[in-house]
Structure formats: C-alpha cells, structure tokens
Scaffold this motif. Structure first.
Motif: not given
Length: 363
Positions: A64-67, A178-184, A196-197, A211-213
């Motif tokens: 979402l942030g990238i878009l 690019s989006s990376f995930s650190f979910s379980m 995001i990188v 990301k910071n309002f």
C-alpha cells in the motif's frame, strides 16, 4: 506414527533472539519505533544491496505504501499474477486501484510475460506487481523490459524472497520499490512486520512521510502531506536484527530441506517439483500432484500438516467480476501442496514425512 504434530510451518525463535529481547526490555527503552528500527533498516538494506529501506507494520501495508508513493490516478489499473497471496490484490484495492490478473508460467509460477504483454495495453494500466513466488525469480528481467517499454512502474512483491538472488542481485532491486514480509512463516520473522527497499531517494522520502502521519519528524504536528500511522516498533526490530544476524544459516537450512525432499521423492513419477536455481532460496517446499486431497488426508492421519498453495485470485468474487480462464493458474493451484517447511525440522522429521509420502504412493 510420530507422537507429536509436525506443523506445515512454525517460527524459529532461538535463545539468542530471546536474550536480545530480554536485554532490551530490562533497559529504559522506548519500545516504539526508535534507534533499533533504524538499525534494522540499515542492516536490511545492506543485506539486500539496496540504497534505502523503510520498516512498516506488515507486508500488506508495504505494498500500500509503495502504491501511495507513486501518486497514481484513481482509475489506475495494476497488473498482478493470478497466483499469489491475497494481500497482493487487496493492497491494490485498499489503495483505490483496480487489480488485473495475469496468468503464470508453468516453470516458475511467476507472472507470464506473454500474458502481461497482452494486458499491459489496456487503458489506465500504470503498474505491475511482480511476485517472486516462493523465492523464484521467474522471468523478472523480461517483465522489467516490458514495463520499461510501456512506461509503467514495476513493483516487486518479495514477501517470499529473503535470500533469493538473480545474477548476484538480491530480489527487490529490479523495480521502483519492493515489499518484504516478516510475518510468522517467513525466513526471518518479527511476528508481523514488513520492509520496503528502494533505490529511489524520491520514493524513500515519500514513504517516510506516508508512514509517519505526513510529518517530516516525529513528535510534532507539522504535516507536509497525507500520511498514516504505519510505524514499526523497536521491540520487533530487536528480534529482526537478531534473526538477520543468522540469515546465512537460515538460508542454508531452507535449501537443505528442499534438496532433501527432492532427493528422496523425485523418483516418484506422480510428484512434480519445480526447480530452484542455485542462488534462489525456497520459502516453502512445494509439490504438485493429481491426488492432492487424498495425500493431504493421509499425511494428516500421520500427524503431518500441509497447506494448499494459493487459489486463483480471479475466481474470488470480492476481487473480480471477470471470469477469464487462466488455465495454468487453475491447474497448478488445484495440484499444489506445501509440505512442512519449518527451519526447526530435523532429519528425523524429514525422514518420517518422506516415508509417509512414499507409503501413500506405494499403496
């Protein structure tokens, strides 16, 4: 039969991880996003070879942030592969755009360049999200050329791709971001979390605001642009740093698990494996079989849990009204099974699983 259940996936939390968190909590620390989040970002961008990294709460919000950072118009369309985790599609919807589904290739199950080239000519197509499914590169370079040809953004969904490289370049460095995930279930986990990188300073600056309002700095109310509370936490960062320090061993273990399964199951003609290149790291171990449901039931009776690969997204009514036939997606989704793939798996566990699978096909 084994006395304990073998899960399809579970996190690997080491004594070092626990000690790192305990040490952090004993100090007078802020817990929320602070200096350790910055350290985690710096370490992650160094590992991937990217210029910038920004931590987010999860892998849906990274997309979402990238878009949001691309300033696309409201009627924009984003092409995504038809086999991927549903979050790839829902992030597009959440951003206010329309997902278009492209079929995948048989060899890798990543987006098919031929189908992409057909769909990229549609009106208002502004971006492609390319998923390096299960850590495989697929035809990423060909996809990049198509995006360049039609002057649209290439976004990488690298959720499965920690430890995967294409020609010595880590996944995540081929598009605008690019989006990376650190979910379980991921190779390194912070419970939830994402990164995001990007190699674009302009995108990096936008992401920091988003990301910071919409504030350039925390702790004041000077809003520069629209933004949200997508901050990370230092307690998650401490865990991420600890696990990233062990990334070489984690990647090595994932490759070992795949190679072990492949070595002892490849002679069973009814089991189809997709290849991994030397510098790609498996996330889950995937096999493709005609009698998936019966195999699943047999393994479950023997305390072995498995998981179906993702369903074709164009068949989900809340995502699409189109019912286009994307045959490769459907065929491989119907047959795809993820075997137990945890970093905690022992040789004894693997031998037991393999013997149960052999028993199924011998009978």
């Amino acid at each position: 039969m084994t006395n304990h259940q073998i899960n399809q996936i579970e996190p690997k939390i080491t004594k070092k991880d626990i000690n790192s968190i305990n040490t952090y909590l004993k100090k007078d620390n802020w817990i929320t996003e602070n200096k350790f989040t910055l350290e985690f970002e710096n370490r992650f961008k160094k590992y991937t070879g990217s210029k910038y990294a920004v931590a987010f709460p999860n892998g849906t919000l990274t997309l979402l942030g990238i878009l949001k950072s691309l300033n696309l118009k409201k009627n924009s369309k984003v092409i995504i592969p038809n086999i991927t985790m549903v979050a790839t599609a829902t992030s597009v919807k959440l951003a206010g755009f329309n997902p278009i589904f492209a079929d995948v290739e048989k060899k890798y199950l990543c987006m098919c360049p031929t189908d992409l080239e057909k769909k990229v000519k549609q009106k208002n197509v502004k971006a492609v999200i390319y998923v390096t499914l299960n850590g495989r590169s697929g035809n990423l370079e060909k996809i990049k050329k198509i995006c360049k040809k039609y002057k649209i953004y290439l976004i990488e969904d690298s959720a499965h791709s920690i430890g995967s490289f294409l020609k010595n370049k880590h996944h995540g460095n081929f598009g605008i971001a690019s989006s990376f995930s650190f979910s379980m279930p991921k190779i390194i986990t912070t419970g939830q979390g994402g990164m995001i990188v990007t190699n674009s300073k302009k995108i990096y600056k936008k992401l920091k605001l988003i990301k910071n309002f919409g504030r350039a700095q925390a702790g004041n109310d000077d809003y520069i642009s629209e933004g949200y509370n997508f901050k990370f936490t230092d307690i998650q960062a401490i865990l991420g740093i600890s696990q990233l320090e062990d990334i070489t061993a984690r990647v090595k273990k994932k490759k070992y698990i795949f190679n072990y399964y492949h070595k002892y199951l490849k002679k069973i003609k009814k089991i189809n494996f997709l290849e991994f290149k030397k510098n790609e790291t498996p996330w889950f171990i995937d096999i493709y079989v005609d009698d998936k449901n019966n195999l699943k039931s047999h393994l479950k009776k023997n305390n072995i849990l498995t998981r179906d690969i993702y369903p074709p997204l164009n068949k989900l009514k809340f995502l699409s009204n189109e019912r286009e036939k994307l045959p490769i997606s459907k065929n491989y989704s119907d047959k795809g099974l993820w075997l137990p793939s945890s970093l905690n798996l022992s040789k004894k566990n693997l031998d037991y699983i393999i013997n149960c699978i052999k028993e199924f096909y011998e009978n």
